[in-house]
Design a protein around this motif. Structure first.
Motif, PDB file in Angstrom:
ATOM      1  N   ALA A 123      50.388  48.087  45.556  1.00 47.63           N
ATOM      2  CA  ALA A 123      50.970  46.984  46.328  1.00 47.63           C
ATOM      3  C   ALA A 123      50.978  47.268  47.824  1.00 47.63           C
ATOM      4  CB  ALA A 123      52.376  46.676  45.845  1.00 47.63           C
ATOM      5  N   THR A 124      50.444  48.406  48.215  1.00 45.15           N
ATOM      6  CA  THR A 124      50.273  48.679  49.641  1.00 45.15           C
ATOM      7  C   THR A 124      48.879  48.203  50.030  1.00 45.15           C
ATOM      8  OG1 THR A 124      49.393  50.898  49.257  1.00 45.15           O
ATOM      9  CG2 THR A 124      51.794  50.692  49.511  1.00 45.15           C
ATOM     10  N   ILE A 125      48.435  48.539  51.202  1.00 49.21           N
ATOM     11  CA  ILE A 125      47.122  48.074  51.645  1.00 49.21           C
ATOM     12  C   ILE A 125      45.995  48.925  51.056  1.00 49.21           C
ATOM     13  CG2 ILE A 125      45.983  47.085  53.650  1.00 49.21           C
ATOM     14  CD1 ILE A 125      48.365  47.748  55.297  1.00 49.21           C
ATOM     15  N   LEU A 126      46.335  49.953  50.294  1.00 49.80           N
ATOM     16  CA  LEU A 126      45.314  50.789  49.668  1.00 49.80           C
ATOM     17  C   LEU A 126      44.542  49.988  48.621  1.00 49.80           C
ATOM     18  CD1 LEU A 126      47.424  54.017  49.065  1.00 49.80           C
ATOM     19  CD2 LEU A 126      45.736  53.630  50.865  1.00 49.80           C
ATOM     20  N   PRO A 127      43.226  50.167  48.571  1.00 54.16           N
ATOM     21  CA  PRO A 127      42.427  49.435  47.575  1.00 54.16           C
ATOM     22  C   PRO A 127      42.569  50.080  46.192  1.00 54.16           C
ATOM     23  CG  PRO A 127      41.007  50.825  48.897  1.00 54.16           C
ATOM     24  CD  PRO A 127      42.400  50.971  49.453  1.00 54.16           C
ATOM     25  N   PHE A 128      43.571  49.692  45.473  1.00 53.63           N
ATOM     26  CA  PHE A 128      43.930  50.334  44.224  1.00 53.63           C
ATOM     27  C   PHE A 128      44.456  49.268  43.281  1.00 53.63           C
ATOM     28  CE2 PHE A 128      44.902  54.253  42.126  1.00 53.63           C
ATOM     29  CZ  PHE A 128      46.010  54.015  41.354  1.00 53.63           C
ATOM     30  N   SER A 129      44.161  49.381  42.004  1.00 51.04           N
ATOM     31  CA  SER A 129      44.604  48.380  41.038  1.00 51.04           C
ATOM     32  C   SER A 129      45.612  48.982  40.062  1.00 51.04           C
ATOM     33  CB  SER A 129      43.407  47.832  40.273  1.00 51.04           C
ATOM     34  OG  SER A 129      43.836  46.990  39.238  1.00 51.04           O
ATOM     35  N   SER A 130      46.760  48.389  39.983  1.00 52.94           N
ATOM     36  CA  SER A 130      47.771  48.879  39.035  1.00 52.94           C
ATOM     37  C   SER A 130      47.550  48.322  37.640  1.00 52.94           C
ATOM     38  CB  SER A 130      49.169  48.503  39.522  1.00 52.94           C
ATOM     39  OG  SER A 130      49.339  47.108  39.501  1.00 52.94           O
ATOM     40  N   GLU A 131      46.782  47.266  37.523  1.00 51.93           N
ATOM     41  CA  GLU A 131      46.578  46.645  36.217  1.00 51.93           C
ATOM     42  C   GLU A 131      45.884  47.602  35.244  1.00 51.93           C
ATOM     43  OE1 GLU A 131      45.917  45.163  39.094  1.00 51.93           O
ATOM     44  OE2 GLU A 131      47.180  43.369  39.096  1.00 51.93           O
ATOM     45  N   VAL A 132      44.921  48.372  35.758  1.00 53.41           N
ATOM     46  CA  VAL A 132      44.202  49.319  34.912  1.00 53.41           C
ATOM     47  C   VAL A 132      45.171  50.373  34.377  1.00 53.41           C
ATOM     48  CG1 VAL A 132      42.397  51.090  34.909  1.00 53.41           C
ATOM     49  CG2 VAL A 132      42.028  48.938  36.122  1.00 53.41           C
TER      50      VAL A 132
END
Length: 134
Positions: A14-23
Motif C-alpha cells: 500500500a506504499t508507493i513500492l511496486p508490490f502486490s499483497s494479493e499474491v
C-alpha cells in the motif's frame, strides 16, 4: 506463511513500492491460514499504510500550498480535487493507481474519518472478496 509476513506484505504493497499483497494473501489462504485471520492482518497492514500515505500527503500540502495557490493550474487542481475528492477514493483500492490516490487525499485534506471509512473499507472488502474466490 505467518501473520507478521502477511501484515508486512500488505503494508508495503500500500506504499508507493511496486508490490502486490494479493499474491501473498492468496498464498496465506492456500497455506491453511484462517481466512478471518488473513483478512484481519492484511487489512490492518494495508489500512495502516494508506493512513501513512494520507498523512504524508497532508504534510506535503503545507510545503506546496503557496506554489499551488499561486498558479491557475494549481488553483484549478485544488478546486477539482475538493469537488471530486471523495469520488476518487472509490478507485483507491485498485492496483497501481490506488496508492497514489491515498496520498492525494491527504494533499486535498479530505476529511480523515471519511477517508478511512471509504478507502479503508474498500481495502478490507477487497480481501474479503479474494477470500470468497479462493
Amino acid at each position: 506463511m505467518n501473520e507478521l509476513a502477511l501484515f508486512l506484505s500488505a503494508f508495503l504493497a500500500a506504499t508507493i513500492l511496486p508490490f502486490s499483497s494479493e499474491v501473498t494473501f492468496v498464498a496465506a489462504l492456500t497455506s491453511e491460514m484462517n481466512p478471518l485471520s488473513a483478512i484481519f492482518f492484511a487489512s490492518c497492514g494495508n489500512v495502516l499504510a494508506i493512513t501513512l500515505n494520507y498523512w504524508f500527503g497532508y504534510w506535503l500540502y503545507d510545503k506546496t500550498k503557496t506554489k499551488l495557490n499561486s498558479s491557475k493550474t494549481g488553483t484549478k487542481s485544488l478546486e477539482y480535487g475538493h469537488k471530486y475528492g471523495y469520488f476518487i477514493l472509490l478507485f483507491s483500492w485498485l492496483p497501481i493507481i490506488g496508492d497514489p490516490l491515498t496520498l492525494v487525499a491527504g494533499v486535498l485534506r479530505l476529511r480523515f474519518v471519511w477517508f478511512v471509512i471509504v478507502a479503508g473499507g474498500l481495502r478490507v472488502l477487497r480481501y474479503y472478496l479474494l477470500t470468497l474466490v479462493v
